[in-house]
Every structure is written in structure tokens, then in C-alpha cells.
Design an enzyme around this catalytic site. Structure first.
Site, mmCIF file in Angstrom:
data_model
loop_
_atom_site.group_PDB
_atom_site.id
_atom_site.type_symbol
_atom_site.label_atom_id
_atom_site.label_comp_id
_atom_site.label_asym_id
_atom_site.label_seq_id
_atom_site.Cartn_x
_atom_site.Cartn_y
_atom_site.Cartn_z
ATOM 1 N N HIS A 72 0.955 -1.056 0.042
ATOM 2 C CA HIS A 72 -0.022 -0.179 -0.119
ATOM 3 C C HIS A 72 0.822 1.326 -0.102
ATOM 4 C CE1 HIS A 72 -3.381 -2.539 1.947
ATOM 5 N NE2 HIS A 72 -3.037 -2.953 0.705
HETATM 6 C C1 LIG Z 1 -0.281 -7.874 -4.498
HETATM 7 C C2 LIG Z 1 -1.190 -6.521 -4.314
HETATM 8 C C3 LIG Z 1 -2.379 -6.679 -3.800
HETATM 9 C C4 LIG Z 1 -3.225 -5.450 -3.223
HETATM 10 N N1 LIG Z 1 -4.480 -5.668 -2.864
HETATM 11 C C5 LIG Z 1 -5.193 -4.567 -2.794
HETATM 12 C C6 LIG Z 1 -6.473 -4.733 -2.227
HETATM 13 O O1 LIG Z 1 -7.137 -5.785 -1.966
HETATM 14 N N2 LIG Z 1 -7.318 -3.670 -2.249
HETATM 15 C C7 LIG Z 1 -6.757 -2.423 -2.486
HETATM 16 O O2 LIG Z 1 -7.288 -1.356 -2.205
HETATM 17 N N3 LIG Z 1 -5.665 -2.274 -2.629
HETATM 18 C C8 LIG Z 1 -4.590 -3.198 -3.166
HETATM 19 N N4 LIG Z 1 -3.475 -3.052 -3.473
HETATM 20 C C9 LIG Z 1 -2.821 -1.857 -3.460
HETATM 21 C C10 LIG Z 1 -3.344 -1.264 -4.846
HETATM 22 O O3 LIG Z 1 -3.154 -2.294 -5.896
HETATM 23 C C11 LIG Z 1 -2.450 0.209 -5.113
HETATM 24 O O4 LIG Z 1 -2.924 0.838 -3.993
HETATM 25 C C12 LIG Z 1 -3.026 0.954 -6.217
HETATM 26 O O5 LIG Z 1 -2.916 -0.092 -7.597
HETATM 27 C C13 LIG Z 1 -2.370 2.073 -6.575
HETATM 28 O O6 LIG Z 1 -2.939 2.760 -7.802
HETATM 29 P P1 LIG Z 1 -1.960 3.839 -8.614
HETATM 30 O O7 LIG Z 1 -2.883 4.249 -9.626
HETATM 31 O O8 LIG Z 1 -1.647 4.847 -7.577
HETATM 32 O O9 LIG Z 1 -0.639 3.164 -9.137
HETATM 33 P P2 LIG Z 1 -0.573 1.927 -9.893
HETATM 34 O O10 LIG Z 1 -1.776 1.104 -9.688
HETATM 35 O O11 LIG Z 1 0.780 1.189 -9.458
HETATM 36 O O12 LIG Z 1 -0.572 2.259 -11.402
HETATM 37 C C14 LIG Z 1 0.689 3.046 -11.826
HETATM 38 C C15 LIG Z 1 0.887 2.599 -13.270
HETATM 39 O O13 LIG Z 1 2.079 3.495 -14.002
HETATM 40 C C16 LIG Z 1 2.868 2.561 -14.603
HETATM 41 N N5 LIG Z 1 4.081 3.104 -14.882
HETATM 42 C C17 LIG Z 1 4.900 3.622 -13.973
HETATM 43 N N6 LIG Z 1 6.129 4.255 -14.312
HETATM 44 C C18 LIG Z 1 5.820 4.485 -15.345
HETATM 45 C C19 LIG Z 1 6.663 5.062 -16.654
HETATM 46 N N7 LIG Z 1 7.507 5.730 -16.518
HETATM 47 N N8 LIG Z 1 5.773 5.147 -17.896
HETATM 48 C C20 LIG Z 1 4.514 4.708 -18.218
HETATM 49 N N9 LIG Z 1 3.941 4.043 -17.151
HETATM 50 C C21 LIG Z 1 4.494 3.881 -15.991
HETATM 51 C C22 LIG Z 1 2.853 1.217 -13.996
HETATM 52 O O14 LIG Z 1 3.228 0.267 -14.787
HETATM 53 C C23 LIG Z 1 1.255 1.116 -13.593
HETATM 54 O O15 LIG Z 1 0.685 0.724 -14.284
HETATM 55 C C24 LIG Z 1 -2.588 -4.285 -3.601
HETATM 56 C C25 LIG Z 1 -1.475 -4.171 -4.344
HETATM 57 C C26 LIG Z 1 -0.687 -5.387 -4.597
HETATM 58 C C27 LIG Z 1 0.747 -5.215 -5.414
#
Ligand SMILES: Cc1cc2nc3c(=O)[nH]c(=O)nc-3n(C[C@H](O)[C@H](O)[C@H](O)COP(=O)(O)OP(=O)(O)OC[C@H]3O[C@@H](n4cnc5c(N)ncnc54)[C@H](O)[C@@H]3O)c2cc1C
Length: 428
Positions: free
Chosen positions: A404
Site C-alpha cells: 500500500h
Molecule cells: C499484490 C497486491 C495486492 C493488493 N491488494 C489490494 C486490495 O486488495 N485492495 C486495495 O485497495 N489495494 C490493494 N493493493 C494496492 C493497490 O493495488 C494500489 O494502491 C493501487 O494500484 C495504486 O494505484 P495507482 O494508480 O496509484 O498506481 P498503480 O496501480 O501502480 O499504477 C501506476 C501505473 O503506472 C505505470 N508506470 C509507472 N512508471 C511508468 C512510466 N515511467 N511510464 C509509463 N507507465 C508507468 C505502472 O506500470 C502502473 O501501471 C494491492 C497491491 C498489490 C501489489
């Protein structure tokens, strides 16, 4: 995935600490409702028409032990709560999950992107005309005209570099690791750190990549005498234990896969976090600071289950005071950044985790588990659960990231309450 909102007082604290009053609970609740399509009873806390499907699943074969966990929480003196995302977070009860009506995961891509890639309505068709999805390659840096963000530079999988320009805004949403990394690669961050990598630090925002927060979690596990808990448990022992890994009732995997494909039901249509709880680790905590996910199986590491029948409380504290960092390892955009979660760096965090451990053991020893319990697995029977030093050492050895990661571009320090990067236009 588990669908869990923060406690109302978390949002109040964010608004107060960051000075971003738009993040108080009464301001964020309408947005939570707007994005949600909850399949349960209507309530002032639930949305019914949004794109994000949220619901509950109860797997019959493990209903009894899931109920036992909720009952154990009540026997230990905590309340029952019917909706931990509603009026009362505190207590034990059913959990919400982002699984849709057909048993598919309601991910961001499924809810927001796929409807535009296969548009069914005029509104979606119009939006689809403005959308291009590029799935290979990565952004290398942001492009600026003075203090205005105007686009990004990206490298595709074949190594060719292209620039893309924005009419209105660049929305940087690369996650808690990628977002600060891209700001730093673009010369925005702590000037001293950027200069170490030969990057022209043209805009100082020293808090970029600082303030990393995560949830540190551990499992308290028991082996069960019940033999119907975990449908993929081994059928028999022998062959030096090898059979425990080889004979995992593959027919259950086939039937659960078929039930999911054909009916959207069964073992494959749940995240298996069907019940959970929230408690306070100690008197004096203003609102719950410990979260439980209960699973009718024992997780090994992060990816596998113990072949024996068992069950576990997945436990972690939610308001750690330790702060970590995301830093550049190099000016090369392809180099992974350095992530230091800096877990358990404060005495408060150590005490909170220790109290969470003790509360969890109390809950797991309640009479509700008598029909199920065989013996403690981790920590094992020999472990002295009254020895604080032993508990602290066990927590350090057995805890892991809850995945997280957050707060590396903190509100009030790097971005404002609207998510706009402080000191820039056109960059959110
Ligand atoms: C195994 C696991 C289980 C989880 N279970 C839960 C759950 O049950 N419930 C819950 O609420 N949360 C859960 N989480 C947490 C949740 O997945 C994250 O908090 C959430 O995905 C964050 O969203 P975000 O959009 O900030 O980032 P992310 O989902 O990480 O999205 C960021 C995206 O940007 C892309 N990116 C990064 N750098 C670059 C770049 N330079 N160029 C192009 N693209 C790039 C990445 O590839 C990614 O696709 C879990 C996480 C994991 C790893």
C-alpha cells in the site's frame, strides 16, 4: 481486491494536516458514492450507479470458519459491524470486494478503459475517439515550457523515443514509485540528490519521493482439524512431504474454473477476504488503527498456500509514523529507483505492532475457533506470547509490505488539494 475506505477521521486528519480542506470526509464521500455500484442494500454511504462494481461473496465451504472469525472478534469484546465502509468501521463483519456481478475483478482497466475500447453507448463512442492506449514502452521524462507542463517523452519497446504533447494537462499517475521517479528524472525534487546523478535540478521540491508510507503486515496462523476448509489442500502425506505439494485436488481447480467461466460463481469469483475487522491496538487510540483480513488457509510467503488445512488472521497497523523514501538510483529512466520503506523506525510503530500482535492472539484463542483449531502454526506452540522482546523479534522476521505504498508526492508539500504539482501549471 478488498474494497476498504479510510475511516472518516482519517480524511479529517488529512484535510487538517495538509491544509487541503477538500479532503475532509464530507467532501470525499460523494465521490466514493459516485464511482461505486454496490450490489448490497442501499445506504447513505453506498453508490448504486457508478462504474466500480463492489459486492460481497460468501463461499459456502468456508462460511462456518469465516463466521467463527467474526464471532471470535465479538467474544474478545469488539462490536459486530455490518458495513465497515459505512457508518461504523470498528468491529468484525463481512468485507466488500471489487468483484462485479459476473464474478470478474472490477479493476480500473475493466471499469474505465475497456468500456471505451468496446464502446456501447454514444457517450462512450465519443470519448473513445479521443483515447489512444499505448501499452508498450515507458515515459522517460516530462516536457515543460517554462513552468507549464506541455507533454511527455516516451520510449517504446523497440527503443525509439517520441514526444507527446498535451492540449490541456499532463496527468502524472505512475503510482507511488513511478510518479516521484518521473518528477525527479525531469529535474524536480531535492536539488542535492538530483545533482548526485548529474540531473539539472531546475525546480526545487525537496519533498518529492519523501514521506513514503506503507502498511506492515503479518499473519497469525493455525492448523485446523477440520478437513473441508481449504479446497486445494493436499489429499494425503507421504513421499517425504512431496505429495503435499503434488496432490492438491486438481479437480477442485477445474470445477471452480468451470463454475467461474460458466456462472461467474464459486471459488474463483471471490478474493477470499470475505470477513475482516478493525480494532484499536490500545486504549487511547482515537479510532481503529489495526486491520484484519481473515483467510481460511495459511499463506506461505506471498504467492502460495500451505498444503494443510488451516486459517490465518492477516493483521497490520494502519497509521505508521515511520517514513521511507523513493530515490533515484541513476539518471537512466530504465533503472529501477531505490525504495526504502524504513519500517519500524519509531518506537510508536514498534509498540503498536506489538499490541496488534497481542490483540490478535487473544482473538484467535476465543472459543469460536474450538471446532476448528488443531494447533498454532506461526508463531508455533513453543512461542511465548507474553515475551515483548520475542514478539518484537518475531514481527521483524515475519512481517511484509501490504503493498500500500503511498504519500511520496504528499498533498500540501508536492501537490495541492486538487492534485496539481505546486509551482506548475498543466501538471496534475
Ligand atoms: C499484490 C497486491 C495486492 C493488493 N491488494 C489490494 C486490495 O486488495 N485492495 C486495495 O485497495 N489495494 C490493494 N493493493 C494496492 C493497490 O493495488 C494500489 O494502491 C493501487 O494500484 C495504486 O494505484 P495507482 O494508480 O496509484 O498506481 P498503480 O496501480 O501502480 O499504477 C501506476 C501505473 O503506472 C505505470 N508506470 C509507472 N512508471 C511508468 C512510466 N515511467 N511510464 C509509463 N507507465 C508507468 C505502472 O506500470 C502502473 O501501471 C494491492 C497491491 C498489490 C501489489
Amino acid at each position: 481486491m478488498a474494497y476498504v475506505r479510510g475511516h472518516a477521521l482519517d480524511y479529517e486528519r488529512w484535510a487538517e494536516e495538509s491544509g487541503c480542506s477538500d479532503w475532509s470526509y464530507r467532501h470525499v464521500l460523494p465521490y466514493y458514492r459516485k464511482l461505486q455500484r454496490h450490489s448490497g442494500e442501499p445506504s447513505p454511504y453506498r453508490g448504486k450507479d457508478g462504474p466500480l462494481a463492489v459486492g460481497r461473496r460468501r463461499t459456502e465451504v468456508v462460511r462456518a470458519i469465516n463466521d467463527a472469525f467474526v464471532e471470535a472478534g465479538v467474544q474478545a469484546g469488539y462490536p459486530h459491524t455490518e458495513d465497515m465502509n459505512g457508518f461504523q468501521q470498528e468491529g468484525f463483519g463481512p468485507m466488500d470486494m471489487t468483484v462485479d456481478e459476473k464474478g470478474a475483478r472490477a479493476s480500473t482497466a475493466n471499469c474505465y478503459l475497456w468500456p471505451l475500447l468496446r464502446p456501447q453507448t454514444d457517450e462512450d463512442r465519443q470519448a473513445a475517439e479521443r483515447l489512444t492506449v499505448a501499452t508498450s514502452g515507458a515515459v522517460r521524462r516530462l516536457l515543460f515550457d517554462g513552468s507549464r507542463a506541455v507533454g511527455v517523452e516516451a520510449e517504446d519497446a523497440g527503443g525509439s523515443v517520441q514526444q507527446y504533447f498535451a492540449d490541456a494537462e499532463v496527468v502524472l499517475c505512475a503510482g507511488a514509485v513511478g510518479s516521484p521517479q518521473l518528477l525527479m528524472l525531469s529535474g524536480i525534487g531535492d536539488p542535492d540528490e538530483l545533482r548526485e546523478h548529474g540531473i539539472d535540478a531546475w525546480h526545487a521540491l525537496p519533498d518529492v519521493g519523501k514521506n513514503l508510507q506503507d502498511h506492515l503486515e503479518f499473519y497469525i496462523q493455525y492448523l485446523a482439524k477440520h478437513t473441508s476448509l481449504y479446497p486445494y489442500a493436499a489429499t494425503f502425506g507421504g513421499f517425504g512431504g512431496l505429495s503435499r505439494y503434488l496432490f492438491r485436488r486438481p479437480w477442485n481447480a477445474v470445477t471452480s474454473g468451470a463454475a467461474w467461466f460458466l456462472l461467474g460463481k464459486g471459488m474463483s469469483a471471490t478474493n477470499h477476504f470475505e470477513v475482516g475487522g478493525f480494532i484499536r491496538s490500545a486504549p487511547g487510540k482515537r479510532h481503529p488503527d489495526v486491520q484484519y483480513h481473515f483467510i481460511p488457509g495459511c499463506v506461505v510467503g506471498q504467492l502460495d498456500f500451505l498444503p494443510e488445512h488451516g486459517y490465518q488472521a492477516h493483521c497490520g497497523t494502519m497509521r505508521p509514523t515511520s517514513r521511507g523514501t523513493v530515490k533515484l538510483a541513476s539518471a537512466d529512466p530504465r533503472a529501477a529507483p531505490l525504495i526504502d520503506p524504513n519500517f519500524l523506525a519509531t518506537e510508536e510503530d514498534i509498540v503498536d505492532q506489538r499490541n496488534a500482535f497481542k490483540r490478535t492472539v487473544e482473538i484467535m484463542r476465543q472459543p469460536a475457533f474450538e471446532p476448528f483449531v488443531l494447533r498454532p502454526f506461526s508463531p508455533d506452540e513453543a512461542f511465548d506470547t507474553s515475551d515483548d522482546a520475542a514478539i518484537d523479534a518475531w514481527i521483524r522476521a515475519h512481517s511484509h509490505s501490504g503493498y500500500h505504498l503511498s504519500c511520496t508526492n504528499a498533498m500540501g508539500r508536492v501537490v495541492d488539494g486538487q492534485g496539481k504539482v505546486i509551482g506548475f501549471e498543466g501538471l496534475r
